[in-house]
Design an enzyme around this catalytic site. Structure first.
Site, mmCIF file in Angstrom:
data_model
loop_
_atom_site.group_PDB
_atom_site.id
_atom_site.type_symbol
_atom_site.label_atom_id
_atom_site.label_comp_id
_atom_site.label_asym_id
_atom_site.label_seq_id
_atom_site.Cartn_x
_atom_site.Cartn_y
_atom_site.Cartn_z
ATOM 1 N N HIS A 18 64.273 31.258 24.424
ATOM 2 C CA HIS A 18 64.530 30.601 25.683
ATOM 3 C C HIS A 18 63.435 30.241 26.548
ATOM 4 O O HIS A 18 63.166 29.127 26.857
ATOM 5 C CB HIS A 18 65.623 31.296 26.335
ATOM 6 C CG HIS A 18 66.810 31.604 25.609
ATOM 7 N ND1 HIS A 18 67.881 30.778 25.854
ATOM 8 C CD2 HIS A 18 67.206 32.190 24.434
ATOM 9 C CE1 HIS A 18 69.039 30.874 24.973
ATOM 10 N NE2 HIS A 18 68.619 31.942 24.247
ATOM 11 N N ASP A 114 69.798 27.134 31.699
ATOM 12 C CA ASP A 114 69.741 27.634 30.428
ATOM 13 C C ASP A 114 71.274 28.034 30.023
ATOM 14 O O ASP A 114 72.235 28.207 30.867
ATOM 15 C CB ASP A 114 68.966 28.969 30.356
ATOM 16 C CG ASP A 114 68.520 29.340 29.015
ATOM 17 O OD1 ASP A 114 68.760 28.592 28.081
ATOM 18 O OD2 ASP A 114 67.734 30.605 28.712
#
Ligand code: BUP
Length: 456
Positions: A18, A114
């Site tokens: 990520h 995210d």
């Protein structure tokens, strides 16, 4: 003129898979507008904290917004994946984090959030009147699955999961579905469904892919076939790697420099997958008997700091002597982008994690995909379709007890390295990827338009 430029704030969750695309997006945006990125400590792994501090010093234009996570005691939580638990903690801190952002920096033009924390942040951010964009770090194939999965669950009448027919796109076989989703009580499943539903509320969704690589999934999403009313989907990949020195790589590059073109198999299963000992041993045997040259990054524990197993003990007596002049085997982090870029590297045996797939695509390196869990089987679909690589679908998958034998591995590795047709098609995938990311290319222009719109 940066004085009147919009201000974009990025909020990544946890895990290198990520942080890496978020940092890359931040770096790309930093030449177009003002950018801040939230940096949450403590991190789960040391790779993450190293990455964050390296990134902020190499890119002074990216403003860090440091946030100290309060202590949550999740020690008796039924799930144990440290990354999953961290997503949960960040989600629980959403309102403190948003508060901290609005207090500590100039007004925010847009948030880029995210996926694991989307449902916790979006409603709060919207109530503050801040436009919200999602950065989807995986493939468009996976985005389609995520977008449709809540509807699939609403419609199904029997317990358990069957094949998932994504309308107007493709069927995802039950056997390719991320393992945790088979358990409706699993924290991952709860997050997956709430975040999947929340997708529709975003102003736009960025995906780290490019048009020609995933035409079909992108079209199905944009035409509302997967989910009516789906927001605009902007392909922004491949995001360019950061320009900064990466630690822990010293022995690798002098060695690669000495190998002939396309002769080395690069073997890496990402930073979250630890294989069983038996499987690591079979893989060692397979690589050795393939006769190929190889660079193998071995991981024996999920969190890097706990990876204390001695490799020579694990791989057995004599292994290192036998492969000495044709292999490097290491437990330390390598700069994967530099490795894939290197002319000696001719094939990539990979877990087909989304970042690895897009990085292989960017450098046009053919892949032997061995998905291990999560979104990886879904990512392997565009790998095969684009002819970037091959995928032996019967190989073991997420915790099934099966061991893929050394013989099978050796045979497939040899097959990939001998397949010149695949080398050529992978190479042209690379050319298309780089064209998409260059000025005038679809991904580059997509980002430019996003910033342009924020100015209006
Ligand atoms: Br390990 C390793 N060097 O040694 P994925 C990883 N990486 O540069 P994930 C290195 O980490 P899951 C190393 O280039 C990629 O950008 C690699 O992301 C980099 O898999 C990233 O491939 C890894 O998406 O596992 O996140 O490890 O698929 O479970 O998310």
């Amino acid at each position: 003129n940066m004085l009147n430029a919009p201000h974009v704030v990025l909020i990544p969750s946890a895990g290198m898979g990520h942080l890496t695309p978020f940092s890359r997006l931040a770096a790309s945006l930093s030449s177009l507008c003002k950018v801040s990125m939230v940096s949450i400590s403590p991190t789960v792994s040391s790779a993450e904290s190293r990455h964050l501090s390296d990134m902020f010093s190499a890119y002074p234009d990216i403003d860090p917004i440091h946030f100290q996570l309060p202590h949550y005691d999740l020690s008796d939580h039924p799930d144990t994946d440290p990354f999953l638990l961290r997503w949960e903690m960040i989600g629980r801190s959403a309102s403190e984090i948003l508060n901290h952002i609005t207090k500590s920096t100039i007004p925010v033009s847009a948030l880029v959030i995210d996926i694991p924390i989307a449902a916790k942040f979006l409603p709060l951010a919207k109530s503050l009147g801040i436009p919200c964009y999602l950065m989807f770090i995986s493939t468009a194939a996976m985005l389609s699955f995520l977008a449709y999965f809540p509807t699939y669950c609403d419609l199904k009448t029997t317990p358990g999961l069957g094949n998932v027919d994504i309308p107007g796109l493709r069927t995802v076989p039950a056997a390719s579905i991320p393992g945790a989703l088979h358990d409706p009580k699993h924290l991952f499943t709860q997050l997956f469904i709430e975040n999947g539903r929340m997708l529709l509320k975003f102003d736009s969704v960025f995906v780290n892919t490019f048009e020609s690589f995933e035409k079909d999934s992108l079209a199905a999403l944009r035409e509302g076939r997967v989910q009516p009313g789906f927001p605009p989907v902007i392909a922004v990949g491949p995001l360019m790697p950061l320009k900064m020195p990466i630690s822990g790589t010293s022995e690798v590059f002098p060695w690669l420099d000495k190998q002939s073109a396309n002769s080395v198999v690069y073997v890496n299963f990402g930073n979250r997958t630890a294989m069983s000992k038996d499987q690591i041993q079979a893989l060692g045997f397979g690589l050795e008997t393939s006769g190929c040259r190889f660079l193998w990054v071995v991981k024996t524990a999920v969190v890097d700091a706990q990876d204390v197993v001695e490799l020579d003990e694990l791989l057995g007596e004599g292994f290192f002597e036998r492969v000495e002049d044709r292999a490097i085997v290491t437990k330390s982090w390598v700069d994967q982008d530099e490795v894939l870029r290197h002319k000696a590297v001719g094939g990539f045996l990979s877990h087909s994690g989304s970042n690895s797939v897009i990085e292989a695509a960017m450098h046009g390196v053919r892949m032997l995909a061995w998905p291990m869990g999560g979104d990886q089987r879904i990512n392997a679909v565009p790998v095969v379709k684009s002819r970037l690589g091959m995928w032996p679908e019967n190989w073991s998958w997420q915790g099934d007890e099966k061991i893929v034998t050394g013989e099978e591995i050796a045979e497939k590795v040899k097959e990939m390295m001998a397949d010149e047709g695949l080398m050529v098609t992978a190479h042209s995938v690379g050319e298309e990827a780089r064209r998409a990311a260059a000025p005038g290319g679809t991904s580059y222009e997509g980002l430019l338009e996003f910033v342009q719109k924020l100015k209006e």
